[in-house]
Design an enzyme around this catalytic site. Structure first.
Site, PDB file in Angstrom:
ATOM      1  N   SER A 181      46.058  35.009  44.003  1.00  0.00           N
ATOM      2  CA  SER A 181      45.008  35.923  43.949  1.00  0.00           C
ATOM      3  C   SER A 181      45.058  36.809  45.303  1.00  0.00           C
ATOM      4  O   SER A 181      46.072  37.571  45.332  1.00  0.00           O
ATOM      5  CB  SER A 181      43.734  34.866  44.373  1.00  0.00           C
ATOM      6  OG  SER A 181      42.341  35.594  44.159  1.00  0.00           O
ATOM      7  N   ARG A 251      28.535  32.354  46.618  1.00  0.00           N
ATOM      8  CA  ARG A 251      29.570  31.536  46.074  1.00  0.00           C
ATOM      9  C   ARG A 251      29.564  31.231  44.473  1.00  0.00           C
ATOM     10  O   ARG A 251      30.404  31.140  43.919  1.00  0.00           O
ATOM     11  CB  ARG A 251      29.343  30.299  46.849  1.00  0.00           C
ATOM     12  CG  ARG A 251      30.384  29.274  46.655  1.00  0.00           C
ATOM     13  CD  ARG A 251      31.727  29.825  46.602  1.00  0.00           C
ATOM     14  NE  ARG A 251      32.690  28.580  46.777  1.00  0.00           N
ATOM     15  CZ  ARG A 251      34.014  28.597  46.720  1.00  0.00           C
ATOM     16  NH1 ARG A 251      34.694  29.934  46.889  1.00  0.00           N
ATOM     17  NH2 ARG A 251      34.755  27.663  46.758  1.00  0.00           N
ATOM     18  N   ASP A 349      42.655  33.458  32.716  1.00  0.00           N
ATOM     19  CA  ASP A 349      42.072  34.157  33.996  1.00  0.00           C
ATOM     20  C   ASP A 349      41.767  35.534  33.729  1.00  0.00           C
ATOM     21  O   ASP A 349      42.494  36.486  33.303  1.00  0.00           O
ATOM     22  CB  ASP A 349      43.356  34.189  34.776  1.00  0.00           C
ATOM     23  CG  ASP A 349      42.965  34.870  36.179  1.00  0.00           C
ATOM     24  OD1 ASP A 349      41.793  35.141  36.538  1.00  0.00           O
ATOM     25  OD2 ASP A 349      43.951  34.570  37.126  1.00  0.00           O
ATOM     26  N   HIS A 382      41.019  31.717  36.606  1.00  0.00           N
ATOM     27  CA  HIS A 382      41.739  31.959  37.908  1.00  0.00           C
ATOM     28  C   HIS A 382      41.978  30.694  38.896  1.00  0.00           C
ATOM     29  O   HIS A 382      42.892  30.905  39.455  1.00  0.00           O
ATOM     30  CB  HIS A 382      40.546  32.918  38.748  1.00  0.00           C
ATOM     31  CG  HIS A 382      41.521  33.617  39.768  1.00  0.00           C
ATOM     32  ND1 HIS A 382      42.530  34.291  39.772  1.00  0.00           N
ATOM     33  CD2 HIS A 382      40.874  33.503  41.141  1.00  0.00           C
ATOM     34  CE1 HIS A 382      42.797  34.689  41.024  1.00  0.00           C
ATOM     35  NE2 HIS A 382      41.950  34.214  41.800  1.00  0.00           N
TER      36      HIS A 382
END
Lengths: 402, 402
Positions: A181, A251, A349, A382
C-alpha cells in the site's frame, strides 16, 4: 495470473522474539518537497536479524497508513497495541494488545523477509504518531505540538527521512526495500530517488498513483475528521477533546475500502445482531456488519492521532510518480531505476487494483528493466497484503534469492 | 447482456409542462411494521397525463433516497431545487434551481412512461422531507417536529402509505409501478404486498436486499450524521443548528458509491485544481474530485433533512424480501407475485449490481412468472438509472406495450 506453485518451500518459520522500538535523532534537518525544512527529526525504528559485516543484507520495510515501526516480533511493552489492519489479521492475533508486529507473518527466521539472512529495518514514517516526528510532536518554535503547523509532507519526504536515518546507521545500500500500500509507494519512490542504492524493490498492493476514486475516499475520510468540531483546526492537543467521532468515520470508510464486497458478504452477510428480530432502531447497530464497523472505529481512535491520519492520507494522494518525476510520463519517471522490481497485487483489491501494478510492470518492462508481477487470486481485497502471507512468502523468497 | 436495438422507436418526446406538487391527507392511520401507527399522514404528490375513465392506466413512480414527488416537468415554484442525483443529471439540467423533475427524461409524452397513454403518479415517500409526513413534520402529541420520535419505517410502510393514498384517489389497480434503487425496492414490495393490484413492475438498478457492503456504506453515512454534535440526538429543529457537517460526509460517501471508478477516472482523473502546481494543503481541496465532492455536500445539505436521510437509509437497509416474506427464501417470498416484471441493471453499478437483479429474475423464472432482465452496459455506476434514459426508454416502452 495466479502465482505458480511454491518453487522454494519456506523453511519452518519462527519469530524474531521480543523486540523493542528504539529512537534516533537525525543530525541534520530534512529538506521537504514543500520547500520547508524540518528539524529536529526523531525516527522510531526496530531491527530484526543481524547486519552483515559488509552491510549488504539490509531490507527496509515501509508501513502503510496506520502502521508503525513495530513490524515483527512481540513488543517488549505489553501495553503496545497492534497496528495490524484488517479483520483477518486482527482475529489471528486474538485481538488487540498482544503486541505482535503488523507484518510478523512475513518477517522472521524462514519467513518471506528471512531474518536468518537479512537485517530487516522498519521505521515509523515521517509524520507518524508512533515515535517518529509528526504533527503531535513538539514544535521547537512554540514548545507546543505542531498540529496544523506541521509541514505538509510527501512520500518522497518520508523516503528522504529514511535515507537520512540509514545514513546514521552507516547503511548505504539496501538489498531491498519493501512495503504494501503506502509502504509500496515508499519502496517505488526509493528506487527513483536513490537508484544506485537499492538492489531490489518489493511493492505489494500498491500503485504509481492512486486512482481518482481512491483520492475521493481519502478526501472523504479527511473531511470527516476536519468537520468534527473537536478537531479545532488541528489544535486539539491539550484541550481534553479530540476528533474521535470524525476519526471513527474516517476509519470506517477506510476499512470498507480495504475489504472486498464478497469478503464482507462471506463474513457478515446480512445477519442481524438479534437473529431475525428487527429492533427498529436508527441509533443502534442492527446488522452485524454495523456493529463491527463501530468496533473498528472505537479501537482505532484509541491508538492513532487524527492529524497524522490527515497528513499521511494527503501524502498518499499526492504520490504520483509520473507527475513527480516524469513530467506526466510514468516511463520517463522510471527511466533511472536500476533495482529489480517485484510487484504483487491481489485480484479483489479495488483500492489498489492489479491494473495499477500492471502499469508499473509494463512501463518497467518497456524500459528493459527487470520486473516481475504476480497477481494473487484472493478474496480479501486490499487487506490481502496483510493476510495472504503464506502465498506471498514463496514468491518473495524466490525473488530475493535470485 | 446488452439490450437489443430499439424495436419501438420513441416518438418525439416532449415535456409534461409546468407542474405543481399537491398534498393529500390520508383519512386513516397507517399501520407500520414496527407495530406503531402513524396519524395524520400527509402525502405530497404530482400527476402527469390523464386518468382513463376505466382508471386502468395508472403508473406509480417511486423515488430513491433523496428524491421527491416532483418526478417530471417544470416546477411551478421557481425556487424548488432539483432532486436529481448524479453529476451527469445535474449538469444536463444546467445546475440546480431550474426545477426539472428528477426523472423528466423518462416521464412525458412519447417517453418511457408515456403520458399520452398513462396517468403517471409520483409521491414523496413516507418519512420524506418534501411534503409527505416524516421526521420533520409536526408530532400532534407534542406540537413539535417528531425528530427521533418518528417511528422507524420500512419500505413496506412506504408502500402501504402509497396504497392508502391511491385509495383516496379512487385508484385500485396499477398498470405498473416503477422506480430505481430504493424506488425499485418499493416496486417489488408492491408486487408482493398487493399482488392482485399490480399488472407490471419495473425495478431499475435495484435489488431484493442490499448486499453487506451497501449496508456498511449506509451505516457509515448515518453514523457521520449522528456523530455530528449538531444532530443533537435528532432534536435539531428550532435550535438554529443542523448536522450539515455530518450530512455532507454522508452525501459524499453516497455520491462515490453511486458512481463507478472508471466514471470518476474519466471525468476527473487526477487533475489538480491548479494545473500541476501542488499547494501543499491539508484543509483545501487540491484535486478536482475533492472540490467536486465538497460542492456536492454543500448543495445537498441545503435541500435535504438529516433525519429523513437517517430513516430512509435505515428502511432501505432493512429491505429484504426473503426475510420479510419468505422465511429466508426469495423464491417463497415471490410465490404470490402476479405482475409481469421488468428488471433493468447496469454493468458498472457496484452498489446495486446486476447480480442482485439476476437473483430476482431467476427466482421469478423458476416460479414460472413472466420476467425480463436487461443488463445495460454503461459506465456511470448506479447513477445510470437517472442518466441512461435513452437506452432504457425503448426497453420500458416495449415492456409496457406488451
Amino acid at each position: 495470473m495466479s502465482q505458480p506453485a511454491p518453487a522454494i518451500p519456506a523453511s519452518p518459520a519462527g519469530s524474531v522474539g521480543v523486540v523493542e522500538t528504539r529512537h534516533l535523532d537525525l543530525p541534520r534537518p530534512v529538506q521537504l518537497d514543500c520547500g520547508r525544512e524540518l528539524h529536529p527529526v526523531r525516527v522510531a525504528y526496530e531491527t530484526y536479524g543481524t547486519l552483515s559485516p559488509e552491510r549488504d543484507n539490509v531490507i527496509l520495510v515501509c508501513h502503510a497508513l496506520s502502521g508503525d515501526a513495530h513490524a515483527a516480533g512481540l513488543s517488549k511493552a505489553p501495553a503496545t497495541e497492534s497496528a495490524r489492519d484488517g479483520f483477518g489479521a486482527e482475529e489471528r492475533d486474538g485481538g488487540r494488545g498482544q503486541g505482535l508486529g503488523w507484518w510478523d507473518g512475513m518477517i522472521g527466521p524462514g519467513k518471506a523477509f528471512d531474518t536468518d539472512r537479512f537485517f530487516v529495518v522498519a521505521t515509523n514514517l515521517l509524520g507518524g504518531c508512533r515515535g517518529t516526528t509528526g504533527p503531535s510532536s513538539i514544535d521547537p518554535a512554540t514548545g507546543e505540538p505542531y498540529g496544523p503547523d506541521f509541514p505538509v509532507i510527501t512520500v518522497a519526504d518520508m523516503v528522504r527521512t529514511q535515507r537520512a536515518f540509514l545514513d546514521v546507521l552507516g547503511i548505504e545500500r539496501l538489498a531491498a526495500v519493501a512495503g504494501g500500500s503506502l509502504g509500496g509507494m515508499q519502496a517505488l519512490e526509493w528506487a527513483i530517488l536513490y537508484p544506485g542504492q537499492v538492489d531490489a524493490v518489493v511493492a505489494i498492493a500498491s500503485t504509481h498513483a492512486l486512482h481518482p476514486q481512491g483520492v475521493a475516499w481519502n478526501a472523504i475520510a479527511r473531511d470527516a475528521i476536519m468537520r468534527d468540531p473537536a478537531w479545532q483546526g488541528g489544535r486539539y492537543h491539550g484541550t481534553g477533546r479530540a476528533p474521535d467521532a470524525g476519526m471513527g468515520v474516517a476509519r470506517m470508510v477506510g476499512h470498507i475500502t480495504y475489504l472486498s464486497a464478497p469478503a464482507l458478504d462471506d463474513k457478515f452477510g446480512r445477519r442481524l445482531q438479534f437473529a431475525d428480530d428487527l429492533r427498529y432502531t436508527i441509533t443502534e447497530p442492527e446488522f452485524e456488519v454495523e456493529s463491527y464497523l463501530r468496533h473498528q472505529a472505537a479501537s482505532f481512535v484509541k491508538r492513532f492521532d487524527a492529524n497524522t491520519y490527515l497528513y499521511t492520507s494527503r501524502a498518499l494522494t499526492y504520490f504520483d510518480l509520473a507527475r513527480q518525476h516524469g513530467g506526466g510520463s510514468l516511463a520517463r519517471a522510471l527511466e533511472g531505476v536500476s533495482a529489480r522490481t517485484l510487484l504483487i497485487a491481489f485480484s479483489s483489491d479495488w483500492l489498489y487494483p492489479p491494473s495499477a501494478s500492471r502499469e508499473v510492470e509494463q512501463a518497467l518492462r518497456a524500459l528493459g528493466k527487470p520486473v516481475e508481477l504476480q497477481v494473487i487470486d484472493a478474496p480479501y481485497g486490499h487487506d490481502c497484503f496483510l493476510l495472504e502471507e503464506a502465498r506471498q512468502t514463496p514468491i518473495i523468497r524466490r525473488f530475493l534469492a535470485a
